[in-house]
Scaffold this motif. Sequence first.
Motif, mmCIF file in Angstrom:
data_model
loop_
_atom_site.group_PDB
_atom_site.id
_atom_site.type_symbol
_atom_site.label_atom_id
_atom_site.label_comp_id
_atom_site.label_asym_id
_atom_site.label_seq_id
_atom_site.Cartn_x
_atom_site.Cartn_y
_atom_site.Cartn_z
ATOM 1 N N UNK A 159 0.818 -1.218 0.000
ATOM 2 C CA UNK A 159 0.000 0.000 0.000
ATOM 3 C C UNK A 159 0.851 1.267 0.000
ATOM 4 N N UNK A 160 2.049 1.191 0.571
ATOM 5 C CA UNK A 160 2.919 2.364 0.647
ATOM 6 C C UNK A 160 3.736 2.598 -0.616
ATOM 7 N N UNK A 161 3.853 1.604 -1.464
ATOM 8 C CA UNK A 161 4.699 1.735 -2.656
ATOM 9 C C UNK A 161 4.306 2.898 -3.547
ATOM 10 N N UNK A 162 3.023 3.080 -3.781
ATOM 11 C CA UNK A 162 2.562 4.171 -4.652
ATOM 12 C C UNK A 162 2.927 5.543 -4.106
ATOM 13 N N UNK A 163 2.531 5.858 -2.849
ATOM 14 C CA UNK A 163 2.892 7.168 -2.301
ATOM 15 C C UNK A 163 4.400 7.410 -2.252
ATOM 16 N N UNK A 164 5.177 6.365 -1.987
ATOM 17 C CA UNK A 164 6.635 6.521 -1.964
ATOM 18 C C UNK A 164 7.144 6.779 -3.382
ATOM 19 N N UNK A 165 6.697 5.982 -4.343
ATOM 20 C CA UNK A 165 7.134 6.144 -5.733
ATOM 21 C C UNK A 165 6.700 7.490 -6.307
ATOM 22 N N UNK A 166 5.512 7.960 -5.905
ATOM 23 C CA UNK A 166 5.022 9.255 -6.378
ATOM 24 C C UNK A 166 5.741 10.425 -5.716
ATOM 25 N N UNK A 167 6.506 10.148 -4.658
ATOM 26 C CA UNK A 167 7.341 11.162 -4.028
ATOM 27 C C UNK A 167 6.666 12.005 -2.968
ATOM 28 N N UNK A 168 5.414 11.731 -2.611
ATOM 29 C CA UNK A 168 4.750 12.574 -1.608
ATOM 30 C C UNK A 168 4.745 11.955 -0.209
ATOM 31 N N UNK A 169 5.249 10.721 -0.061
ATOM 32 C CA UNK A 169 5.432 10.144 1.269
ATOM 33 C C UNK A 169 6.867 9.660 1.404
ATOM 34 N N UNK A 170 7.520 10.095 2.479
ATOM 35 C CA UNK A 170 8.897 9.704 2.767
ATOM 36 C C UNK A 170 8.875 8.904 4.061
ATOM 37 N N UNK A 171 9.118 7.590 3.992
ATOM 38 C CA UNK A 171 9.156 6.802 5.224
ATOM 39 C C UNK A 171 10.487 7.004 5.946
ATOM 40 N N UNK A 172 10.423 7.135 7.254
ATOM 41 C CA UNK A 172 11.653 7.232 8.038
ATOM 42 C C UNK A 172 11.806 6.029 8.961
ATOM 43 N N UNK A 173 10.711 5.280 9.173
ATOM 44 C CA UNK A 173 10.782 4.050 9.965
ATOM 45 C C UNK A 173 9.588 3.177 9.611
ATOM 46 N N UNK A 174 9.882 1.931 9.280
ATOM 47 C CA UNK A 174 8.838 0.925 9.075
ATOM 48 C C UNK A 174 9.151 -0.227 10.016
ATOM 49 N N UNK A 175 8.275 -0.456 10.979
ATOM 50 C CA UNK A 175 8.460 -1.502 11.974
ATOM 51 C C UNK A 175 7.507 -2.639 11.665
#
Length: 164
Positions: free
Chosen positions: A111-127
């Motif tokens: 689910x996070x791949x799209x927002x990350x690839x689109x550049x509007x979500x930057x993950x700093x920690x995934x637990x």
Amino acid sequence: RSFGGAEQLFSSPCKQAGSLIDPARAMPEEVEKLAVQIGESAGAQGFRGIAGLDIGLAQNGQIVVFDPNFRIASSTAQLLCHQSASSRAGLPASQSIQLTPAGSFSEMERKLRGPIADGWFIPTRLFNGEKHPLSGGKHIVTGFVLGKDRQSTSSAMQKLQDLF
């Protein structure tokens, strides 16, 4: 050296809800000068490393330093990554977010791949909560969303929350 500042957001008195970097409300120059002065003083006393300073502006305009943190703080990753992420995405504002989604880690990651690839979500920690017996299977997603202004970062946060 100052990496700038992030506005601390509160959901109620004394309950921090995140950090916002909004170029329309940039940190005043005198606040940055004070932060650098405190950092130089700490350095002269032997401190080395990253520090975060909570600095407020009273209603009378007085600058108040009320919580120096000589450690990595909650907004550190956002402050260090904001400029690069903002430039790449062409979105000047950012707001931190933390989610605790249930379900499988692989589904959360998908689910996070799209927002990350689109550049509007930057993950700093995934637990991965599947790997820790005391987490109850809850994962932790920490990072920041980007937008063109304060309002669009709120919309991006809602969009990310709606994924879960």
